[in-house]
Every structure is written in C-alpha cells, then in structure tokens.
Design a protein around this motif. Structure first.
Motif, PDB file in Angstrom:
ATOM      1  N   ARG A 133       0.827  -1.218   0.000  1.00 24.60           N
ATOM      2  CA  ARG A 133       0.000   0.000   0.000  1.00 24.60           C
ATOM      3  C   ARG A 133       0.856   1.261   0.000  1.00 24.60           C
ATOM      4  NH1 ARG A 133      -3.206  -2.842   3.799  1.00 24.60           N
ATOM      5  NH2 ARG A 133      -2.279  -1.615   5.461  1.00 24.60           N
ATOM      6  N   ARG A 134       1.945   1.250   0.761  1.00 28.85           N
ATOM      7  CA  ARG A 134       2.841   2.422   0.780  1.00 28.85           C
ATOM      8  C   ARG A 134       3.469   2.653  -0.583  1.00 28.85           C
ATOM      9  NH1 ARG A 134       5.636   4.685   5.913  1.00 28.85           N
ATOM     10  NH2 ARG A 134       6.926   5.774   4.449  1.00 28.85           N
TER      11      ARG A 134
ATOM     12  N   VAL B 159       3.799   5.773  -5.669  1.00 26.67           N
ATOM     13  CA  VAL B 159       3.761   5.848  -7.134  1.00 26.67           C
ATOM     14  C   VAL B 159       2.666   6.804  -7.569  1.00 26.67           C
ATOM     15  CG1 VAL B 159       3.150   4.543  -9.215  1.00 26.67           C
ATOM     16  CG2 VAL B 159       4.790   3.598  -7.584  1.00 26.67           C
ATOM     17  N   ARG B 160       1.496   6.695  -6.978  1.00 23.89           N
ATOM     18  CA  ARG B 160       0.373   7.548  -7.381  1.00 23.89           C
ATOM     19  C   ARG B 160       0.651   9.016  -7.107  1.00 23.89           C
ATOM     20  NH1 ARG B 160      -3.875  10.245  -5.671  1.00 23.89           N
ATOM     21  NH2 ARG B 160      -3.462   9.864  -3.482  1.00 23.89           N
TER      22      ARG B 160
ATOM     23  N   TYR C  50       6.636  -1.783 -15.392  1.00 23.04           N
ATOM     24  CA  TYR C  50       7.452  -1.707 -14.186  1.00 23.04           C
ATOM     25  C   TYR C  50       6.918  -2.705 -13.162  1.00 23.04           C
ATOM     26  CZ  TYR C  50       8.762   2.815 -16.169  1.00 23.04           C
ATOM     27  OH  TYR C  50       9.211   3.804 -16.998  1.00 23.04           O
ATOM     28  N   VAL C  51       7.829  -3.402 -12.504  1.00 27.65           N
ATOM     29  CA  VAL C  51       7.480  -4.235 -11.357  1.00 27.65           C
ATOM     30  C   VAL C  51       8.321  -3.750 -10.195  1.00 27.65           C
ATOM     31  CG1 VAL C  51       7.558  -6.534 -10.333  1.00 27.65           C
ATOM     32  CG2 VAL C  51       6.782  -6.255 -12.679  1.00 27.65           C
ATOM     33  N   ILE C  52       7.667  -3.422  -9.097  1.00 26.58           N
ATOM     34  CA  ILE C  52       8.352  -2.948  -7.901  1.00 26.58           C
ATOM     35  C   ILE C  52       8.252  -4.050  -6.850  1.00 26.58           C
ATOM     36  CG2 ILE C  52       8.426  -1.181  -6.119  1.00 26.58           C
ATOM     37  CD1 ILE C  52       7.034   0.677  -8.179  1.00 26.58           C
ATOM     38  N   VAL C  53       9.418  -4.554  -6.443  1.00 24.72           N
ATOM     39  CA  VAL C  53       9.497  -5.607  -5.430  1.00 24.72           C
ATOM     40  C   VAL C  53       9.873  -4.932  -4.117  1.00 24.72           C
ATOM     41  CG1 VAL C  53      10.561  -7.781  -4.762  1.00 24.72           C
ATOM     42  CG2 VAL C  53      10.242  -7.247  -7.194  1.00 24.72           C
ATOM     43  N   GLY C  54       8.910  -4.845  -3.209  1.00 22.74           N
ATOM     44  CA  GLY C  54       9.105  -4.116  -1.968  1.00 22.74           C
ATOM     45  C   GLY C  54       9.922  -4.871  -0.942  1.00 22.74           C
ATOM     46  N   ARG C  55      10.659  -4.109  -0.141  1.00 23.47           N
ATOM     47  CA  ARG C  55      11.420  -4.664   0.974  1.00 23.47           C
ATOM     48  C   ARG C  55      10.863  -4.099   2.273  1.00 23.47           C
ATOM     49  NH1 ARG C  55      16.905  -3.943  -2.207  1.00 23.47           N
ATOM     50  NH2 ARG C  55      16.805  -5.867  -3.414  1.00 23.47           N
TER      51      ARG C  55
ATOM     52  N   ALA D 103      11.061   3.894   6.269  1.00 25.38           N
ATOM     53  CA  ALA D 103      11.498   5.084   5.541  1.00 25.38           C
ATOM     54  C   ALA D 103      10.425   6.166   5.571  1.00 25.38           C
ATOM     55  CB  ALA D 103      11.803   4.719   4.095  1.00 25.38           C
ATOM     56  N   PRO D 104      10.837   7.424   5.714  1.00 27.40           N
ATOM     57  CA  PRO D 104       9.858   8.524   5.603  1.00 27.40           C
ATOM     58  C   PRO D 104       9.223   8.519   4.211  1.00 27.40           C
ATOM     59  CG  PRO D 104      11.961   9.325   6.433  1.00 27.40           C
ATOM     60  CD  PRO D 104      12.176   7.906   6.014  1.00 27.40           C
ATOM     61  N   PHE D 105       7.952   8.886   4.155  1.00 25.79           N
ATOM     62  CA  PHE D 105       7.215   8.805   2.896  1.00 25.79           C
ATOM     63  C   PHE D 105       7.852   9.676   1.809  1.00 25.79           C
ATOM     64  CE2 PHE D 105       3.678   9.613  -0.021  1.00 25.79           C
ATOM     65  CZ  PHE D 105       3.318   8.304  -0.295  1.00 25.79           C
ATOM     66  N   ALA D 106       8.353  10.855   2.180  1.00 20.26           N
ATOM     67  CA  ALA D 106       8.988  11.740   1.198  1.00 20.26           C
ATOM     68  C   ALA D 106      10.237  11.090   0.607  1.00 20.26           C
ATOM     69  CB  ALA D 106       9.340  13.079   1.843  1.00 20.26           C
ATOM     70  N   GLU D 107      11.002  10.393   1.448  1.00 15.56           N
ATOM     71  CA  GLU D 107      12.201   9.703   0.969  1.00 15.56           C
ATOM     72  C   GLU D 107      11.824   8.558   0.030  1.00 15.56           C
ATOM     73  OE1 GLU D 107      15.600   6.720   2.736  1.00 15.56           O
ATOM     74  OE2 GLU D 107      14.769   8.243   4.076  1.00 15.56           O
TER      75      GLU D 107
END
Length: 117
Positions: free
Chosen positions: A69-70, A75-76, A89-94, A100-104
């Motif tokens: 969700r983050r 991305v949105r 694009y495929v984003i594999v989350g860790r 991490a701060p949302f802005a970062e």
C-alpha cells in the motif's frame, strides 16, 4: 467522493497476470535499499503499467500489504509522472519501506524510475 478543488492523480495501469510479471523479469533491474525495480520497454506507445510484489521473506500478510500500500501510494502521488510510455514496471518491496519517511520513499522511486543511479 472527490473533494472539490483537489486534483486526483490517476494511478498508472496495473499488471495483473503472472505472465506479465514474468515478462518484465527479462528487462533491466535497478536495485535499491527500499525496493527492486524491474523495467521492460514494450516497444509501443501505450501508457505505462506497474505491478507490485512483496515476498514472504518480508513478513506476514499484514506487513506485506502495508509495504504494498505504501509503494502504491508513493507511485500515485509522486512517481507516476516519471514513468515512460511503453514501459512496464514491477516494484518488489522490501521491509525497509515501512521505516522510511514517505517523502524519501517517493523521491527514491522517482529517481529510480528516471534511471538516475
């Protein structure tokens, strides 16, 4: 119900089928501390598509869904404009995504999408 006066950023189209995710694995990989970004140039001029995945190594279903969700919101809100037309694009989350701060997170996504290392 949308709030008057606020523009909503449209989310990019989603990858949904396993075959689409597997096809993107043939493309370029951009590794980072927070996520792995896989990019495939489809060679057409269609809008970009994005898929999200989080492995079971990250944690249980609750933790994996929070990571997903983050990433989707980052991305949105921040990174959708940096995606190139005709790319998947495929984003594999860790797990570090949660700390991490949302802005970062958004800045790192934008940087990786623009291919700046």
């Amino acid at each position: 119900m949308p709030v008057p006066g606020k523009l909503r950023n449209p989310a990019p189209a989603r990858l949904r089928k396993r075959a689409e995710f597997l096809a993107v694995r043939r493309g370029e990989k951009r590794r980072g501390r927070l996520f792995l970004l896989e990019v495939l140039d489809r060679g057409d001029d269609a809008p970009p598509r994005v898929g999200f995945t989080v492995t079971k190594k990250v944690g249980n279903a609750v933790v994996r869904n929070r990571v997903r969700r983050r990433l989707k919101e980052a991305v949105r809100v921040q990174a959708a404009g940096d995606m190139r037309r005709g790319s998947d694009y495929v984003i594999v989350g860790r797990e570090d995504v949660l700390a991490a701060p949302f802005a970062e997170l958004g800045a790192e996504l934008s940087r990786r999408l623009r291919k700046a290392r």
